[in-house]
Scaffold this motif. Structure first.
Motif, mmCIF file in Angstrom:
data_model
loop_
_atom_site.group_PDB
_atom_site.id
_atom_site.type_symbol
_atom_site.label_atom_id
_atom_site.label_comp_id
_atom_site.label_asym_id
_atom_site.label_seq_id
_atom_site.Cartn_x
_atom_site.Cartn_y
_atom_site.Cartn_z
ATOM 1 N N GLU A 51 1.097 -1.223 -0.077
ATOM 2 C CA GLU A 51 -0.057 -0.035 -0.163
ATOM 3 C C GLU A 51 0.793 1.260 -0.070
ATOM 4 O OE1 GLU A 51 -3.285 0.207 -0.213
ATOM 5 O OE2 GLU A 51 -3.568 -1.998 -0.088
ATOM 6 N N PHE A 52 0.821 1.975 -0.761
ATOM 7 C CA PHE A 52 1.447 3.318 -1.189
ATOM 8 C C PHE A 52 0.699 4.292 -1.946
ATOM 9 C CE2 PHE A 52 2.807 0.008 -3.967
ATOM 10 C CZ PHE A 52 2.631 0.702 -5.196
ATOM 11 N N TYR A 53 1.015 5.453 -1.929
ATOM 12 C CA TYR A 53 0.701 6.578 -2.410
ATOM 13 C C TYR A 53 1.385 7.281 -3.522
ATOM 14 C CZ TYR A 53 -2.101 10.711 -3.756
ATOM 15 O OH TYR A 53 -2.946 11.603 -4.315
ATOM 16 N N PHE A 54 2.788 7.306 -3.384
ATOM 17 C CA PHE A 54 3.841 7.689 -4.174
ATOM 18 C C PHE A 54 4.594 6.477 -4.523
ATOM 19 C CE2 PHE A 54 3.025 11.665 -1.768
ATOM 20 C CZ PHE A 54 2.550 12.502 -3.035
ATOM 21 N N ASN A 55 5.318 6.491 -5.649
ATOM 22 C CA ASN A 55 6.236 5.245 -5.887
ATOM 23 C C ASN A 55 5.490 3.847 -5.554
ATOM 24 O OD1 ASN A 55 7.769 7.304 -7.387
ATOM 25 N ND2 ASN A 55 8.890 7.862 -5.408
ATOM 26 N N THR A 56 6.471 3.218 -4.891
ATOM 27 C CA THR A 56 6.180 1.718 -4.635
ATOM 28 C C THR A 56 6.429 1.631 -3.190
ATOM 29 O OG1 THR A 56 8.722 1.528 -4.936
ATOM 30 C CG2 THR A 56 7.444 1.002 -6.890
ATOM 31 N N LYS A 57 6.097 2.311 -2.301
ATOM 32 C CA LYS A 57 6.624 2.038 -0.749
ATOM 33 C C LYS A 57 5.874 3.137 0.251
ATOM 34 C CE LYS A 57 11.278 2.918 -1.527
ATOM 35 N NZ LYS A 57 11.138 3.001 -2.661
ATOM 36 N N SER A 58 5.493 2.811 1.348
ATOM 37 C CA SER A 58 5.243 3.855 2.455
ATOM 38 C C SER A 58 5.857 2.970 3.807
ATOM 39 C CB SER A 58 3.566 3.789 2.304
ATOM 40 O OG SER A 58 3.046 2.613 2.917
ATOM 41 N N GLN A 59 5.781 3.648 4.925
ATOM 42 C CA GLN A 59 5.936 3.226 5.997
ATOM 43 C C GLN A 59 4.732 2.845 6.779
ATOM 44 O OE1 GLN A 59 8.730 2.576 8.140
ATOM 45 N NE2 GLN A 59 9.978 3.033 6.337
ATOM 46 N N SER A 60 4.593 1.392 7.444
ATOM 47 C CA SER A 60 3.636 1.012 8.001
ATOM 48 C C SER A 60 3.929 1.071 9.533
ATOM 49 C CB SER A 60 3.510 -0.783 7.842
ATOM 50 O OG SER A 60 2.560 -1.259 8.698
ATOM 51 N N LEU A 61 3.313 1.772 10.338
ATOM 52 C CA LEU A 61 3.329 1.964 11.756
ATOM 53 C C LEU A 61 2.255 1.155 12.327
ATOM 54 C CD1 LEU A 61 3.743 5.925 11.728
ATOM 55 C CD2 LEU A 61 5.572 4.000 11.527
ATOM 56 N N THR A 62 2.704 0.518 13.503
ATOM 57 C CA THR A 62 1.707 -0.414 14.171
ATOM 58 C C THR A 62 1.940 0.053 15.692
ATOM 59 O OG1 THR A 62 1.817 -1.876 12.519
ATOM 60 C CG2 THR A 62 0.708 -2.724 14.717
ATOM 61 N N ALA A 63 0.910 0.341 16.450
ATOM 62 C CA ALA A 63 1.194 0.480 17.889
ATOM 63 C C ALA A 63 1.264 -0.846 18.583
ATOM 64 C CB ALA A 63 -0.210 1.138 18.550
ATOM 65 N N THR A 64 2.313 -0.902 19.705
ATOM 66 C CA THR A 64 2.633 -1.683 20.463
ATOM 67 C C THR A 64 1.554 -2.077 21.566
ATOM 68 O OG1 THR A 64 3.884 -0.472 22.029
ATOM 69 C CG2 THR A 64 5.228 -1.591 20.217
ATOM 70 N N THR A 65 1.447 -2.913 22.375
ATOM 71 C CA THR A 65 0.396 -3.127 23.303
ATOM 72 C C THR A 65 0.467 -2.512 24.693
ATOM 73 O OG1 THR A 65 1.400 -5.169 24.116
ATOM 74 C CG2 THR A 65 -0.348 -5.251 22.384
ATOM 75 N N THR A 66 1.578 -1.511 24.644
ATOM 76 C CA THR A 66 1.911 -0.821 25.876
ATOM 77 C C THR A 66 1.084 0.434 26.107
ATOM 78 O OG1 THR A 66 3.567 0.288 24.721
ATOM 79 C CG2 THR A 66 4.235 -1.602 26.025
ATOM 80 N N SER A 67 1.035 1.118 27.319
ATOM 81 C CA SER A 67 0.070 2.267 27.566
ATOM 82 C C SER A 67 0.985 3.494 27.214
ATOM 83 C CB SER A 67 -0.399 2.126 29.108
ATOM 84 O OG SER A 67 -1.460 1.318 29.022
ATOM 85 N N GLY A 68 0.403 4.785 26.891
ATOM 86 C CA GLY A 68 1.049 5.795 26.637
ATOM 87 C C GLY A 68 0.879 6.281 25.239
ATOM 88 N N ASN A 69 1.888 7.058 24.892
ATOM 89 C CA ASN A 69 1.925 7.816 23.620
ATOM 90 C C ASN A 69 2.406 6.807 22.495
ATOM 91 O OD1 ASN A 69 0.837 10.001 24.300
ATOM 92 N ND2 ASN A 69 2.907 11.002 24.438
ATOM 93 N N HIS A 70 2.067 6.501 21.517
ATOM 94 C CA HIS A 70 2.528 5.786 20.382
ATOM 95 C C HIS A 70 3.205 6.705 19.252
ATOM 96 C CE1 HIS A 70 0.034 3.179 22.837
ATOM 97 N NE2 HIS A 70 0.864 2.081 22.538
ATOM 98 N N VAL A 71 4.242 7.048 18.900
ATOM 99 C CA VAL A 71 4.595 7.918 18.187
ATOM 100 C C VAL A 71 6.096 7.814 17.752
ATOM 101 C CG1 VAL A 71 5.690 9.149 20.222
ATOM 102 C CG2 VAL A 71 5.079 10.512 18.195
ATOM 103 N N ILE A 72 6.328 8.197 16.456
ATOM 104 C CA ILE A 72 7.551 8.437 15.778
ATOM 105 C C ILE A 72 8.095 9.778 15.952
ATOM 106 C CG2 ILE A 72 7.507 6.084 14.547
ATOM 107 C CD1 ILE A 72 7.227 7.619 12.002
ATOM 108 N N SER A 73 9.188 10.269 15.973
ATOM 109 C CA SER A 73 9.399 11.673 16.142
ATOM 110 C C SER A 73 10.886 11.863 15.287
ATOM 111 C CB SER A 73 9.877 12.010 17.519
ATOM 112 O OG SER A 73 8.595 11.725 18.456
ATOM 113 N N TYR A 74 10.932 12.880 14.581
ATOM 114 C CA TYR A 74 12.025 13.393 13.883
ATOM 115 C C TYR A 74 12.575 14.560 14.546
ATOM 116 C CZ TYR A 74 15.033 14.657 9.955
ATOM 117 O OH TYR A 74 16.356 14.710 9.161
ATOM 118 N N ASP A 75 13.825 14.415 15.109
ATOM 119 C CA ASP A 75 14.763 15.803 15.578
ATOM 120 C C ASP A 75 15.089 16.597 14.444
ATOM 121 O OD1 ASP A 75 16.279 17.284 16.630
ATOM 122 O OD2 ASP A 75 17.758 16.110 17.201
#
Length: 186
Positions: A51-75
């Motif tokens: 599944e992708f919008y541009f070209n041939t790939k995307s990133q698939s993000l899946t939440a773990t079963t822990t409690s709290g924020n489920h986030v990816i961050s870029y500095d």
């Protein structure tokens, strides 16, 4: 301009140069997990070629079963300039749960300013644009400025106990709107 956000790090449109600050470390979707300077917190990330919008790939993000924020961050601290306005955009495909984008900056007094995108009402099987912007008031002595992709509940809660919430992200970009046209190519 349909393919405007497609795999582009530098684009010359007339007399404006648009620099995708996220592209400095490679295209967001190219890595098997995440590119340099991305940090995952309670999220599993893999390259998705089905599944992708541009070209041939995307990133698939899946939440773990822990409690709290489920986030990816870029500095983004190395690009932070006080009194500049930044724009963050990505294509989102929600499978279960939703996604919010945010830009977050630590100010001189130690407090934080953060803007969030809205949470779409779209269900699965549809790519859509999600975006937010932030004008940096000022910077902490050691700058802390991040672009964040939060997995959320269907109601948009960013803190929750994960149950496999999953979304695909494509075409992530951050642009310094104040400096558009003045930036040299990296």
């Amino acid at each position: 301009l349909q393919n405007f956000y497609e795999r582009i790090n530098n684009v010359d449109i007339g007399h404006f140069t648009i620099l995708n600050l996220l592209g400095i470390d490679g295209n967001f979707e190219d890595a098997n997990a995440l590119q340099n300077n991305w940090i995952a917190t309670q999220v599993n990330s893999i390259k998705n070629t089905s599944e992708f919008y541009f070209n041939t790939k995307s990133q698939s993000l899946t939440a773990t079963t822990t409690s709290g924020n489920h986030v990816i961050s870029y500095d983004l601290a190395r690009f932070a300039v006080g009194n500049h306005k930044y724009f963050f955009k990505a294509k989102i495909y929600n499978k279960t749960g939703k996604v919010k984008l945010s830009l977050k900056n630590r100010k001189t007094d130690g407090s934080y300013e953060e803007t969030f995108s809205g949470v779409s009402n779209f269900n699965t099987d549809l790519w859509f644009d999600n975006y937010t912007s932030l004008s940096l008031t000022n910077l902490y002595s050691t700058p802390e400025f991040t672009a964040n992709i939060y997995l959320t509940t269907d109601l948009g809660d960013v803190s929750f106990t994960g149950a496999g919430q999953n979304s695909y992200i494509d075409g992530a970009m951050v642009v310094d709107l104040t400096n558009m046209g003045n930036l040299p190519a990296p």
